[in-house]
Write a protein that holds these residues in place. Structure first.
Motif, PDB file in Angstrom:
ATOM      1  N   MET A  42       6.574   2.681  -2.270  1.00  0.00           N
ATOM      2  CA  MET A  42       7.358   1.559  -2.524  1.00  0.00           C
ATOM      3  C   MET A  42       7.538   1.644  -4.251  1.00  0.00           C
ATOM      4  SD  MET A  42       8.538  -0.298  -0.181  1.00  0.00           S
ATOM      5  CE  MET A  42       9.370  -1.675  -0.452  1.00  0.00           C
ATOM      6  N   ILE A  43       6.764   1.858  -4.642  1.00  0.00           N
ATOM      7  CA  ILE A  43       7.211   2.218  -6.596  1.00  0.00           C
ATOM      8  C   ILE A  43       8.300   2.718  -6.856  1.00  0.00           C
ATOM      9  CG2 ILE A  43       5.992   3.392  -8.702  1.00  0.00           C
ATOM     10  CD1 ILE A  43       3.089   2.808  -7.906  1.00  0.00           C
ATOM     11  N   TRP A  44       8.781   4.012  -5.931  1.00  0.00           N
ATOM     12  CA  TRP A  44       9.813   4.366  -6.020  1.00  0.00           C
ATOM     13  C   TRP A  44      11.047   3.231  -6.383  1.00  0.00           C
ATOM     14  CZ3 TRP A  44       6.256   7.624  -5.400  1.00  0.00           C
ATOM     15  CH2 TRP A  44       6.560   8.421  -6.228  1.00  0.00           C
TER      16      TRP A  44
ATOM     17  N   GLN B  53       1.436  13.904  -2.433  1.00  0.00           N
ATOM     18  CA  GLN B  53       1.481  13.320  -3.580  1.00  0.00           C
ATOM     19  C   GLN B  53       2.201  12.552  -4.080  1.00  0.00           C
ATOM     20  OE1 GLN B  53      -2.549  13.372  -3.518  1.00  0.00           O
ATOM     21  NE2 GLN B  53      -2.077  14.704  -4.564  1.00  0.00           N
ATOM     22  N   LYS B  54       3.605  12.339  -3.678  1.00  0.00           N
ATOM     23  CA  LYS B  54       5.122  11.688  -4.205  1.00  0.00           C
ATOM     24  C   LYS B  54       5.980  11.421  -3.132  1.00  0.00           C
ATOM     25  CE  LYS B  54       6.763  13.659  -7.711  1.00  0.00           C
ATOM     26  NZ  LYS B  54       8.057  14.544  -8.058  1.00  0.00           N
TER      27      LYS B  54
ATOM     28  N   GLU C 227       0.573  -1.573   0.062  1.00  0.00           N
ATOM     29  CA  GLU C 227       0.189  -0.135  -0.128  1.00  0.00           C
ATOM     30  C   GLU C 227       0.457   1.141  -0.450  1.00  0.00           C
ATOM     31  OE1 GLU C 227      -2.909  -0.491   3.033  1.00  0.00           O
ATOM     32  OE2 GLU C 227      -3.920   1.602   2.800  1.00  0.00           O
ATOM     33  N   ASN C 228       2.032   0.759   0.560  1.00  0.00           N
ATOM     34  CA  ASN C 228       3.110   2.659   0.740  1.00  0.00           C
ATOM     35  C   ASN C 228       3.623   2.946  -1.130  1.00  0.00           C
ATOM     36  OD1 ASN C 228       4.722   4.321   1.032  1.00  0.00           O
ATOM     37  ND2 ASN C 228       6.462   2.084   3.300  1.00  0.00           N
ATOM     38  N   PRO C 229       2.699   3.859  -1.334  1.00  0.00           N
ATOM     39  CA  PRO C 229       2.810   4.404  -3.574  1.00  0.00           C
ATOM     40  C   PRO C 229       4.462   4.693  -2.817  1.00  0.00           C
ATOM     41  CG  PRO C 229       1.331   5.617  -1.177  1.00  0.00           C
ATOM     42  CD  PRO C 229       1.805   5.012  -0.840  1.00  0.00           C
TER      43      PRO C 229
ATOM     44  N   SER D 247      12.655  12.062 -10.899  1.00  0.00           N
ATOM     45  CA  SER D 247      12.370  10.465 -10.443  1.00  0.00           C
ATOM     46  C   SER D 247      13.176   9.366 -10.350  1.00  0.00           C
ATOM     47  CB  SER D 247      11.022  10.043 -11.281  1.00  0.00           C
ATOM     48  OG  SER D 247      11.890  10.015 -12.642  1.00  0.00           O
TER      49      SER D 247
ATOM     50  N   TYR E 291       7.225   9.824   1.139  1.00  0.00           N
ATOM     51  CA  TYR E 291       6.352   9.567   0.598  1.00  0.00           C
ATOM     52  C   TYR E 291       5.573  11.207   1.160  1.00  0.00           C
ATOM     53  CZ  TYR E 291       1.980   9.173  -2.259  1.00  0.00           C
ATOM     54  OH  TYR E 291       1.374   9.591  -3.295  1.00  0.00           O
TER      55      TYR E 291
END
Lengths: 108, 265
Positions: B59-61, B214-215, B55-57, B133, B209
């Protein structure tokens, strides 16, 4: 939309009739349409406005999203295990771009 | 008169009424001696997002970072992995130990700077822009390998004078509001500033985050934001002032677990 990534998490197997949870996360900026750029021009809205999940082709979950929706939204929902097969998750944004992720489930 | 500027924050902020977490909970690893991670100042819902890797956004990074780790870039034809092999071994403590003093530059060097030095010198590749990014992915990934390691920066030896500079910066009032980092994050940690609960300003969770952004974002981005908030001209990303401050802030959080990538408000 650059760099949109989606992920899905489901149990790999479930018993027939059992209810299981599908978790999803998609990275998307969700430009609200309220922001202005340095010149004062409004940055156009670009958000995901629809999410649909089908299970072996049958729609089991659908959701319409509107302005103020979270960026990088996490969505979890429950599905009843019927047959082994594929869950197909589709996100559509304002530009018409479609993002898709599938997950397989074995039903015993 | 300083009092005029204090009034801007409102009386509620700096007088009675510490609206910290209601429960005197046992925070476990998130509390060391008298120091607490920002995790303990966040709402339960925010903490739950951080604790769930799915759920931790941010982690996409981290995922992007792990792809970048193996990606060959630059004229030397190398990837990070070419020299550093498996990150979960070679980067086990790096995230807890930076900034370090660099013999090469003669001053403190933080993780972003070290990564760019590796890219330029060893990979012959273009350096990443600070808040790009890719850099966020790289620092999130590298720091994440040190997850739960206690923050442990060296402040003695050649780092000592830079530590003192960072400490001085932390305590120096600046900006139109004439406030220092210390005024909020030491004198008033646990109190409210307008509608925000002030934390200790620890850095163990960065890159973080932030729900506001929001990032994922870097520590220097946060420093710049804080300085802007007291109407001081922010320093540049990777400036000496901020790298020295980063050393001091990391030392303030010594012993706290690396939480990168954390989720904060």
């Amino acid at each position: 939309m650059a760099n949109v990534k989606a992920r899905v998490k489901t149990p790999s197997s479930a018993k027939k009739g059992e209810v299981f949870e599908v978790k999803s996360l998609i990275s998307h900026n969700m430009e609200s349409g309220q922001r202005k750029d340095k010149k004062g021009n409004k940055i156009p809205r670009q958000i995901i406005n629809k999410f649909v999940c089908t299970y072996n082709g049958n729609e089991v979950f659908s959701s319409d999203w509107h302005g103020a929706v979270s960026a990088n939204p996490y969505l979890a929902f429950h599905v009843k295990a019927v047959d082994s097969g594929t869950l197909d998750l589709t996100w559509t944004d304002d530009s018409g771009a479609v993002f898709n992720k599938t997950a397989k489930i074995t039903v015993t | 008169m300083r009092n005029i500027y204090m009034g801007v924050l409102g009386v509620a902020a700096l007088t009675a009424g510490s609206i910290g977490p209601v429960f005197a909970a046992d925070w476990g690893k998130y509390e060391v001696e008298d120091r607490r991670s920002g995790y303990t100042y966040a709402a339960k819902e925010t903490r739950d997002i951080q604790d769930d890797d799915f759920e931790n956004p941010a982690m996409i990074w981290v995922d992007d970072g792990s792809n970048l780790w193996n990606q060959v870039e630059g004229e030397a034809g190398k990837s990070c992995a070419s020299c550093h092999n498996d990150a979960d071994v070679s980067m086990k403590t790096a995230g807890a130990e930076y900034p370090k003093h660099s013999a090469k530059t003669g001053k403190m060097q933080n993780l972003e700077q070290r990564i760019n030095q590796c890219r330029e010198d060893n990979m012959k590749a273009k350096p990443f822009k600070w808040e790009s990014s890719q850099m966020l992915a790289m620092t999130a990934f590298v720091r994440h390998q040190a997850k739960d390691q206690p923050v442990n920066v060296k402040i003695d030896g050649p780092a000592a004078p830079f530590f003192e500079k960072g400490k001085a910066f932390f305590e120096e009032r600046r900006g139109q509001l004439d406030m220092s980092c210390k005024n909020c994050h030491e004198d008033n940690a646990g109190n409210m500033a307008r509608a925000n609960l002030l934390s200790e300003g620890q850095s163990n969770g960065f890159p973080t985050y932030r729900l506001k952004w929001q990032k994922a974002g870097s520590l220097h981005r946060r420093f710049r934001g804080c300085n802007s908030n007291v109407r001081a001209t922010p320093f540049g990303y990777g400036s000496d002032e901020y790298v020295n401050l980063e050393l001091y802030v990391a030392w303030r959080g010594r012993g706290l677990p690396v939480e990168a990538p954390a989720v904060r408000n």
